[in-house]
Enzyme design. Structure first.
Site, PDB file in Angstrom:
ATOM      1  N   VAL A  80      59.793  87.266  17.113  1.00 40.90           N
ATOM      2  CA  VAL A  80      60.598  88.084  16.156  1.00 40.90           C
ATOM      3  C   VAL A  80      60.008  89.520  15.949  1.00 40.90           C
ATOM      4  O   VAL A  80      60.830  89.994  15.121  1.00 40.90           O
ATOM      5  CB  VAL A  80      60.471  87.207  14.691  1.00 40.90           C
ATOM      6  N   GLU A  81      58.849  89.892  16.361  1.00 42.11           N
ATOM      7  CA  GLU A  81      58.418  91.149  16.364  1.00 42.11           C
ATOM      8  C   GLU A  81      58.819  91.964  17.674  1.00 42.11           C
ATOM      9  O   GLU A  81      59.930  92.370  18.133  1.00 42.11           O
ATOM     10  CB  GLU A  81      56.941  91.346  15.810  1.00 42.11           C
ATOM     11  N   MET A  82      57.698  92.290  18.439  1.00 42.95           N
ATOM     12  CA  MET A  82      57.889  93.120  19.530  1.00 42.95           C
ATOM     13  C   MET A  82      58.318  92.287  20.885  1.00 42.95           C
ATOM     14  O   MET A  82      58.867  92.835  21.818  1.00 42.95           O
ATOM     15  CB  MET A  82      56.418  93.672  20.058  1.00 42.95           C
TER      16      MET A  82
END
Length: 346
Positions: A140-142
């Site tokens: 969900v981030e990088m």
């Protein structure tokens, strides 16, 4: 009786900034007084054995921190959520991740994280090295495929040379990548504010309102119970009774890592240093100004369920609230411009 009163008044006049009722009794509120020295950070941040700060490691970490190619789509760097111009945060209530997905927590500032004994809002990471790969690995981030990442780094002539200079013979892997990023983050330090100068003895660094704010901070307002010396954090976890705690399926915070009742809805105490630059505030970004932060604490939180015992109604006057805000703004160090690094092209 009148003579006694006169003598007492004369004594107070000899200590114009001495301890007052609204301050902590262990402090004398005079510039440079020895009782204040615990608020000074050491000149050199701590680091683990085997990852000492060197110019080569800082230079490598600097490039990696600003390189968007460490993300799955090549469009997010560590600096995307930790922007130097925004107090090393992102200026958003809660962070945006992969494909601009709205995440549930604010991007915490990385200012003075070198002095933290535990990392992340919920404390799930023990050190800067331990947390470095987390955002890259998080879908969900990088959202980076780490096998692809290390293949690319090892095929990069420029990065191979930089890693070899920084960590001779150790190769390019999760360990050295984490060490380099952690080293750079250890250079993001705030310890030269007007408050620091006042503690060191410069009486002109703080005005009367700011000193009154510090007295409140360490006394009536009870801020220093959690935002303690020297980095203005106890590295602990507290449920502050934020509005988001009352919504369905609330974020349980530290409880997910340490499942005891008092940790339900509890989040790590952030530093107050550089707070004037890192709005909005709290893990849910629900306060947009420092005054809103003070007013939240003044009413003892909004949601009383499982509230931290440190949270109490303060009954501050408007003047006291303004003095507290003035003091927190005095915790801002002179801005140091951060240059974008030249990244390896091959």
């Amino acid at each position: 009786m009148n003579r006694t009163r006169l003598l007492y008044s004369a004594l107070l006049m000899t200590l114009p900034l001495a301890v007052q009722a609204e301050g902590d009794q262990k402090y004398v509120y005079q510039a440079g007084h020895p009782s204040l020295k615990e608020w000074l950070l050491p000149d050199t941040p701590p680091y683990p054995e085997g990852n000492e700060l060197t110019p080569e490691r800082v230079a490598l970490g600097h490039k990696l921190f600003f390189d968007p190619r460490l993300s799955g789509e090549g469009n997010m760097a560590c600096a995307t959520c930790h922007n130097p111009s925004l107090g090393w945060s992102d200026g958003l209530p809660t962070a945006k991740g992969f494909k601009s997905m709205q995440l549930g927590r604010a991007s915490p500032t990385i200012v003075n994280t070198a002095h933290n004994s535990i990392q992340m809002w919920d404390g799930r990471k023990k050190s800067l090295e331990d947390q470095a790969m987390g955002p890259m690995e998080a879908t969900v981030e990088m959202n980076m495929d780490t096998m692809r990442l290390f293949k690319w780094l090892n095929n990069s002539k420029g990065y191979r040379a930089l890693f070899e200079k920084a960590y001779p013979g150790q190769g390019i892997n999760a360990d050295t990548l984490s060490k380099a990023l952690a080293t750079y983050e250890r250079t993001v330090i705030s310890n030269n504010s007007r408050f620091d100068n006042w503690v060191k003895g410069d009486a002109k660094s703080l005005n009367e309102r700011e000193i009154d704010g510090f007295k409140l901070f360490t006394g009536k307002a009870r801020c220093s119970v959690c935002h303690s010396a020297p980095n203005f954090t106890d590295n602990g976890f507290h449920n502050l009774g934020l509005p988001s705690w009352g919504i369905p399926e609330p974020d349980m915070g530290r409880y997910a890592q340490k499942p005891i009742k008092r940790m339900q809805g509890a989040f790590k105490t952030p530093t107050v240093r550089e707070a004037a630059r890192s709005a909005p505030y709290f893990h849910d970004g629900s306060a947009t100004t420092l005054m809103e932060v003070v007013e939240h604490y003044d009413r003892g939180g909004s949601v009383k369920t499982n509230l931290s015992p440190e949270m109490q109604m303060l009954n501050l006057t408007q003047q006291e609230k303004e003095d507290l805000v003035a003091f927190m703004k005095a915790l801002t160090s002179p801005y140091l411009a951060v240059a974008l690094p030249e990244l390896p092209l091959e």
